[in-house]
Design a protein around this motif. Structure first.
Motif, PDB file in Angstrom:
ATOM      1  N   GLN A   1     -12.377   6.608  -4.609  1.00 48.25           N
ATOM      2  CA  GLN A   1     -11.262   6.752  -3.491  1.00 48.25           C
ATOM      3  C   GLN A   1     -11.242   5.527  -2.404  1.00 48.25           C
ATOM      4  OE1 GLN A   1      -9.137   9.041  -3.137  1.00 48.25           O
ATOM      5  NE2 GLN A   1      -8.573   8.509  -1.185  1.00 48.25           N
ATOM      6  N   ASN A   2     -12.460   5.210  -2.014  1.00 45.87           N
ATOM      7  CA  ASN A   2     -12.650   3.986  -1.069  1.00 45.87           C
ATOM      8  C   ASN A   2     -11.764   2.620  -1.604  1.00 45.87           C
ATOM      9  OD1 ASN A   2     -13.290   2.550   1.435  1.00 45.87           O
ATOM     10  ND2 ASN A   2     -14.777   1.504   0.351  1.00 45.87           N
ATOM     11  N   LYS A   3     -12.013   2.338  -2.931  1.00 44.26           N
ATOM     12  CA  LYS A   3     -11.136   1.116  -3.470  1.00 44.26           C
ATOM     13  C   LYS A   3      -9.833   1.387  -3.469  1.00 44.26           C
ATOM     14  CE  LYS A   3     -15.083  -0.713  -6.158  1.00 44.26           C
ATOM     15  NZ  LYS A   3     -15.487  -1.107  -7.457  1.00 44.26           N
ATOM     16  N   HIS A   4      -9.417   2.738  -3.907  1.00 38.44           N
ATOM     17  CA  HIS A   4      -8.049   3.146  -4.123  1.00 38.44           C
ATOM     18  C   HIS A   4      -7.166   3.059  -2.583  1.00 38.44           C
ATOM     19  CE1 HIS A   4      -4.441   5.113  -5.878  1.00 38.44           C
ATOM     20  NE2 HIS A   4      -4.713   5.918  -4.941  1.00 38.44           N
ATOM     21  N   SER A   5      -8.127   3.597  -1.543  1.00 35.24           N
ATOM     22  CA  SER A   5      -7.423   3.404  -0.194  1.00 35.24           C
ATOM     23  C   SER A   5      -7.380   1.755   0.314  1.00 35.24           C
ATOM     24  CB  SER A   5      -8.255   3.980   0.799  1.00 35.24           C
ATOM     25  OG  SER A   5      -8.396   5.342   0.689  1.00 35.24           O
ATOM     26  N   ILE A   6      -8.361   1.069  -0.310  1.00 35.06           N
ATOM     27  CA  ILE A   6      -8.111  -0.301   0.175  1.00 35.06           C
ATOM     28  C   ILE A   6      -6.979  -1.036  -0.668  1.00 35.06           C
ATOM     29  CG2 ILE A   6      -9.600  -2.580  -0.025  1.00 35.06           C
ATOM     30  CD1 ILE A   6     -11.953  -0.992   0.449  1.00 35.06           C
ATOM     31  N   ALA A   7      -6.861  -0.564  -1.666  1.00 38.00           N
ATOM     32  CA  ALA A   7      -5.670  -1.216  -2.570  1.00 38.00           C
ATOM     33  C   ALA A   7      -4.390  -0.740  -1.805  1.00 38.00           C
ATOM     34  CB  ALA A   7      -5.707  -0.750  -4.019  1.00 38.00           C
ATOM     35  N   ASN A   8      -4.256   0.553  -1.572  1.00 36.51           N
ATOM     36  CA  ASN A   8      -2.869   0.948  -1.092  1.00 36.51           C
ATOM     37  C   ASN A   8      -2.867   0.296   0.420  1.00 36.51           C
ATOM     38  OD1 ASN A   8      -2.066   2.924  -3.026  1.00 36.51           O
ATOM     39  ND2 ASN A   8      -3.310   4.530  -1.788  1.00 36.51           N
TER      40      ASN A   8
ATOM     41  N   ILE B   1       5.181  -4.504   4.147  1.00 33.00           N
ATOM     42  CA  ILE B   1       5.452  -4.893   5.454  1.00 33.00           C
ATOM     43  C   ILE B   1       6.196  -6.252   5.304  1.00 33.00           C
ATOM     44  CG2 ILE B   1       4.929  -5.192   7.762  1.00 33.00           C
ATOM     45  CD1 ILE B   1       3.152  -2.604   7.405  1.00 33.00           C
ATOM     46  N   VAL B   2       5.153  -7.089   5.117  1.00 32.23           N
ATOM     47  CA  VAL B   2       5.561  -8.800   4.900  1.00 32.23           C
ATOM     48  C   VAL B   2       6.829  -8.872   4.313  1.00 32.23           C
ATOM     49  CG1 VAL B   2       4.623 -10.813   4.362  1.00 32.23           C
ATOM     50  CG2 VAL B   2       3.265  -9.349   5.341  1.00 32.23           C
ATOM     51  N   ASN B   3       6.978  -8.387   3.163  1.00 33.34           N
ATOM     52  CA  ASN B   3       8.273  -8.546   2.417  1.00 33.34           C
ATOM     53  C   ASN B   3       9.514  -7.738   2.565  1.00 33.34           C
ATOM     54  OD1 ASN B   3       6.897 -10.512   0.935  1.00 33.34           O
ATOM     55  ND2 ASN B   3       6.039  -8.818  -0.567  1.00 33.34           N
ATOM     56  N   SER B   4       9.193  -7.069   3.671  1.00 28.24           N
ATOM     57  CA  SER B   4      10.501  -5.952   4.086  1.00 28.24           C
ATOM     58  C   SER B   4      10.786  -4.877   2.999  1.00 28.24           C
ATOM     59  CB  SER B   4      11.618  -6.740   4.645  1.00 28.24           C
ATOM     60  OG  SER B   4      11.126  -7.642   5.642  1.00 28.24           O
ATOM     61  N   GLU B   5      10.069  -4.452   2.167  1.00 26.47           N
ATOM     62  CA  GLU B   5      10.151  -3.506   1.194  1.00 26.47           C
ATOM     63  C   GLU B   5      10.281  -2.065   1.635  1.00 26.47           C
ATOM     64  OE1 GLU B   5       7.662  -4.509  -2.110  1.00 26.47           O
ATOM     65  OE2 GLU B   5       8.114  -6.567  -1.997  1.00 26.47           O
ATOM     66  N   GLU B   6      11.261  -1.592   2.377  1.00 28.30           N
ATOM     67  CA  GLU B   6      11.591  -0.369   2.858  1.00 28.30           C
ATOM     68  C   GLU B   6      11.024   0.734   2.226  1.00 28.30           C
ATOM     69  OE1 GLU B   6      14.697   2.327   5.562  1.00 28.30           O
ATOM     70  OE2 GLU B   6      15.184   0.055   5.044  1.00 28.30           O
ATOM     71  N   GLU B   7      11.593   0.902   0.936  1.00 28.62           N
ATOM     72  CA  GLU B   7      11.389   1.745   0.126  1.00 28.62           C
ATOM     73  C   GLU B   7       9.918   1.964  -0.363  1.00 28.62           C
ATOM     74  OE1 GLU B   7      13.469   4.458  -0.684  1.00 28.62           O
ATOM     75  OE2 GLU B   7      14.591   3.346   0.691  1.00 28.62           O
ATOM     76  N   LEU B   8       9.316   0.952  -0.918  1.00 27.56           N
ATOM     77  CA  LEU B   8       7.971   0.909  -1.058  1.00 27.56           C
ATOM     78  C   LEU B   8       7.098   1.077  -0.030  1.00 27.56           C
ATOM     79  CD1 LEU B   8       5.889   0.315  -3.287  1.00 27.56           C
ATOM     80  CD2 LEU B   8       5.895  -2.127  -2.541  1.00 27.56           C
TER      81      LEU B   8
ATOM     82  N   SER C   1       3.252   7.558   2.477  1.00 27.57           N
ATOM     83  CA  SER C   1       3.257   8.992   2.193  1.00 27.57           C
ATOM     84  C   SER C   1       1.787   9.114   1.560  1.00 27.57           C
ATOM     85  CB  SER C   1       4.244   9.629   1.386  1.00 27.57           C
ATOM     86  OG  SER C   1       4.268   8.993  -0.048  1.00 27.57           O
ATOM     87  N   LYS C   2       1.276   7.898   1.050  1.00 31.22           N
ATOM     88  CA  LYS C   2      -0.182   8.145   0.251  1.00 31.22           C
ATOM     89  C   LYS C   2      -1.370   7.993   1.119  1.00 31.22           C
ATOM     90  CE  LYS C   2       1.837   6.686  -4.228  1.00 31.22           C
ATOM     91  NZ  LYS C   2       1.801   5.638  -5.096  1.00 31.22           N
ATOM     92  N   ILE C   3      -1.283   7.362   2.119  1.00 31.29           N
ATOM     93  CA  ILE C   3      -2.236   7.086   3.072  1.00 31.29           C
ATOM     94  C   ILE C   3      -2.501   7.890   3.959  1.00 31.29           C
ATOM     95  CG2 ILE C   3      -3.568   5.268   4.583  1.00 31.29           C
ATOM     96  CD1 ILE C   3      -1.684   3.127   3.017  1.00 31.29           C
ATOM     97  N   PRO C   4      -3.583   8.850   4.279  1.00 33.99           N
ATOM     98  CA  PRO C   4      -3.730   9.676   5.290  1.00 33.99           C
ATOM     99  C   PRO C   4      -3.629   9.098   6.722  1.00 33.99           C
ATOM    100  CG  PRO C   4      -5.726   9.681   3.620  1.00 33.99           C
ATOM    101  CD  PRO C   4      -4.730   8.385   3.158  1.00 33.99           C
ATOM    102  N   MET C   5      -2.901   9.656   7.815  1.00 34.09           N
ATOM    103  CA  MET C   5      -2.664   9.161   9.065  1.00 34.09           C
ATOM    104  C   MET C   5      -3.768   8.601   9.676  1.00 34.09           C
ATOM    105  SD  MET C   5      -0.546   8.015  11.053  1.00 34.09           S
ATOM    106  CE  MET C   5       1.047   8.867  10.294  1.00 34.09           C
TER     107      MET C   5
END
Length: 53
Positions: free
Chosen positions: A3-10, A18-25, A31-35
């Protein structure tokens, strides 16, 4: 992948989207990262953040 590695990858993918301005991604990843985790990482001092990532 645990879970930790998955969270870091996400979170790394989120930063890239954000850097690439990929809005849909960006929407998909948010939606996958807990607030609570997102807030913790965004509010962490930079030195702590670098240790996490």
């Amino acid at each position: 992948m645990d879970q930790n590695k998955h969270s870091i990858a996400n979170f790394a993918a989120l930063k890239t989207a954000i850097v690439n301005s990929e809005e849909e991604l960006l929407k998909e990843l948010l939606s996958k990262i807990p607030m609570q985790e997102l807030e913790m990482r965004l509010l962490a001092p930079q030195s702590l953040f670098e240790k996490i990532v």
